[in-house]
Write a protein that holds these residues in place. Structure first.
Motif, PDB file in Angstrom:
ATOM      1  N   THR A   1       2.103  11.914  -0.796  1.00 44.65           N
ATOM      2  CA  THR A   1       1.874  10.721  -1.436  1.00 44.65           C
ATOM      3  C   THR A   1       1.256  10.763  -2.646  1.00 44.65           C
ATOM      4  N   LEU A   2       0.351  12.009  -2.942  1.00 48.62           N
ATOM      5  CA  LEU A   2      -0.163  12.257  -3.983  1.00 48.62           C
ATOM      6  C   LEU A   2       0.756  12.437  -5.217  1.00 48.62           C
ATOM      7  N   SER A   3       1.720  13.134  -4.894  1.00 45.28           N
ATOM      8  CA  SER A   3       2.762  13.304  -5.954  1.00 45.28           C
ATOM      9  C   SER A   3       3.291  12.265  -6.286  1.00 45.28           C
TER      10      SER A   3
ATOM     11  N   LEU B   1      -2.772   1.892   3.345  1.00 45.98           N
ATOM     12  CA  LEU B   1      -2.164   0.832   4.108  1.00 45.98           C
ATOM     13  C   LEU B   1      -0.878   0.475   3.633  1.00 45.98           C
ATOM     14  N   ARG B   2      -0.740   0.560   2.268  1.00 46.71           N
ATOM     15  CA  ARG B   2       0.432   0.075   1.369  1.00 46.71           C
ATOM     16  C   ARG B   2       1.383   1.207   1.527  1.00 46.71           C
ATOM     17  N   THR B   3       1.043   2.343   1.670  1.00 52.34           N
ATOM     18  CA  THR B   3       2.007   3.309   1.665  1.00 52.34           C
ATOM     19  C   THR B   3       2.539   3.964   3.026  1.00 52.34           C
ATOM     20  N   GLY B   4       2.187   2.985   3.897  1.00 55.42           N
ATOM     21  CA  GLY B   4       2.529   3.279   5.269  1.00 55.42           C
ATOM     22  C   GLY B   4       1.934   3.774   6.365  1.00 55.42           C
ATOM     23  N   HIS B   5       0.355   4.023   6.124  1.00 56.17           N
ATOM     24  CA  HIS B   5      -0.475   4.814   7.200  1.00 56.17           C
ATOM     25  C   HIS B   5      -1.172   3.445   8.071  1.00 56.17           C
ATOM     26  N   ASP B   6      -1.463   3.610   9.109  1.00 54.64           N
ATOM     27  CA  ASP B   6      -2.028   2.588   9.701  1.00 54.64           C
ATOM     28  C   ASP B   6      -3.535   2.797   9.656  1.00 54.64           C
ATOM     29  N   GLU B   7      -4.277   1.795  10.087  1.00 50.35           N
ATOM     30  CA  GLU B   7      -5.640   1.499  10.118  1.00 50.35           C
ATOM     31  C   GLU B   7      -6.451   2.602  10.606  1.00 50.35           C
ATOM     32  N   ARG B   8      -5.870   3.257  11.785  1.00 45.55           N
ATOM     33  CA  ARG B   8      -6.842   4.165  12.131  1.00 45.55           C
ATOM     34  C   ARG B   8      -7.029   5.467  11.515  1.00 45.55           C
ATOM     35  N   LEU B   9      -6.227   5.613  10.620  1.00 48.25           N
ATOM     36  CA  LEU B   9      -6.210   6.877   9.557  1.00 48.25           C
ATOM     37  C   LEU B   9      -6.693   6.262   8.200  1.00 48.25           C
ATOM     38  N   ALA B  10      -6.097   4.863   7.797  1.00 41.23           N
ATOM     39  CA  ALA B  10      -6.523   4.614   6.766  1.00 41.23           C
ATOM     40  C   ALA B  10      -8.041   4.414   6.435  1.00 41.23           C
ATOM     41  N   ARG B  11      -8.736   4.249   7.454  1.00 38.88           N
ATOM     42  CA  ARG B  11     -10.201   3.695   7.570  1.00 38.88           C
ATOM     43  C   ARG B  11     -11.158   4.654   6.778  1.00 38.88           C
ATOM     44  N   TYR B  12     -10.892   5.854   6.911  1.00 40.19           N
ATOM     45  CA  TYR B  12     -11.783   6.958   6.555  1.00 40.19           C
ATOM     46  C   TYR B  12     -11.965   6.614   4.968  1.00 40.19           C
ATOM     47  N   ALA B  13     -11.088   6.594   4.150  1.00 36.46           N
ATOM     48  CA  ALA B  13     -11.119   6.184   2.854  1.00 36.46           C
ATOM     49  C   ALA B  13     -12.356   5.071   2.526  1.00 36.46           C
ATOM     50  N   ALA B  14     -12.367   4.318   3.451  1.00 38.74           N
ATOM     51  CA  ALA B  14     -13.468   3.107   3.147  1.00 38.74           C
ATOM     52  C   ALA B  14     -14.942   3.534   3.933  1.00 38.74           C
ATOM     53  N   THR B  15     -14.795   4.449   4.926  1.00 31.92           N
ATOM     54  CA  THR B  15     -16.010   4.805   5.722  1.00 31.92           C
ATOM     55  C   THR B  15     -16.742   5.848   5.404  1.00 31.92           C
ATOM     56  N   HIS B  16     -16.154   6.709   4.433  1.00 30.11           N
ATOM     57  CA  HIS B  16     -16.682   7.998   4.217  1.00 30.11           C
ATOM     58  C   HIS B  16     -17.993   7.714   3.475  1.00 30.11           C
TER      59      HIS B  16
END
Length: 284
Positions: free
Chosen positions: A75-77, A151-166
């Motif tokens: 993803t980063l690359s 979310l746009r790169t195909g990850h579900d909310e369960r995993l993507a949410r940490y970017a917003a909650t940390h």
């Protein structure tokens, strides 16, 4: 035709790196399959023999530090991810893995979504790909931006949410996994946050049969052990460039003249800037 076939075969059988081009009598891009496989297994591009972007993002110049998970590195690359951000994510991910190992050993009955915590630690600041000013200064715009990017790169909310909650560990609805991602993001640089650690202590005590004072001492010791290597991690972090990405100089935000210069540099010397910054740092 016989000479053509002989060169084609010997190019693949020859064990001398780079001899494939010599067998053809030119400096073209042909590489025999044996040499191509050697390069790929070494983390290099088959044709240019330069570090592949996803490998560079996942394991940049820090021996002994766990590489980023393959999916995260890919993803980063695919983005213009500054190497310093990739290094930061890798360091926090490594601390998170060590934190989880310590908790599992100390509290065997504690149930934690390990995969979620590791992913959260490896991607928590990914929004800084968009808000690059927050790489070197304060700001929280990257938090929701990171969640949306995942979310746009195909990850579900369960995993993507940490970017917003940390960044908001004190919110009442935070789960233990959220707090562990935040803790890894603090202790990697030796920072201790008593309120955060006490809240983690309360959660673990409530999820296990251990006394709170006992949990507190264990969490405190684990954080102290993790913080002990902070100086070395900070050295790795500060050594990584901000303006170099997986494909060379980052052009976002540059003037048209500087973008053209960066493009010429990439065409004439693919990945050269990355090698110049990355290789000498391997022993840091």
């Amino acid at each position: 035709m016989a000479e053509f076939l002989r060169r084609l075969v010997t190019a693949d059988l020859d064990e001398i790196p780079g001899s494939n081009d010599e067998a053809w009598g030119n400096g073209g891009l042909f590489v025999g399959w044996r040499e191509a496989r050697r390069r790929w297994e070494a983390g290099l591009d088959e044709y240019t023999a330069q570090p592949r972007p996803e490998v560079l993002m996942g394991s940049y110049g820090m021996p002994g530090i766990r590489p980023l998970p393959d999916g995260v590195a890919w993803t980063l690359s695919g983005l213009e991810t500054p190497l310093r951000l990739a290094v930061h994510l890798r360091l926090v991910h490594d601390v998170a893995v060590r934190l989880l190992d310590g908790l599992a050993e100390t509290f065997p009955s504690l149930e934690v979504d390990r995969r979620a915590v590791e992913f959260g630690a490896a991607t928590h600041d990914i929004g800084k790909v968009i808000h690059r000013s927050e790489l070197i200064g304060p700001g929280s715009q990257h938090e929701e931006a990171g969640r949306q990017l995942l979310l746009r790169t195909g990850h579900d909310e369960r995993l993507a949410r940490y970017a917003a909650t940390h960044g908001t560990w004190d919110a009442p609805d935070r789960q233990l996994e959220d707090l562990l991602v935040t803790l890894a993001d603090k202790v990697w640089k030796g920072k201790r946050v008593s309120g955060l650690e006490e809240r983690i202590t309360d959660m673990i005590a409530g999820l296990t049969t251990r006394e709170r004072w006992e949990v507190f001492l264990s969490v405190d010791q684990l954080c102290e052990d993790l913080a002990a290597d902070a100086d070395q991690r900070l050295a790795h972090h500060s050594a990584a460039p901000i303006d170099i990405g997986p494909d060379g100089p980052i052009t976002a935000g540059l003037s048209a003249r500087r973008r053209r210069a960066a493009a010429r540099q990439r065409m004439t010397s693919p990945m050269t800037p990355v090698i110049r910054y990355g290789r000498p740092r391997d022993g840091v």
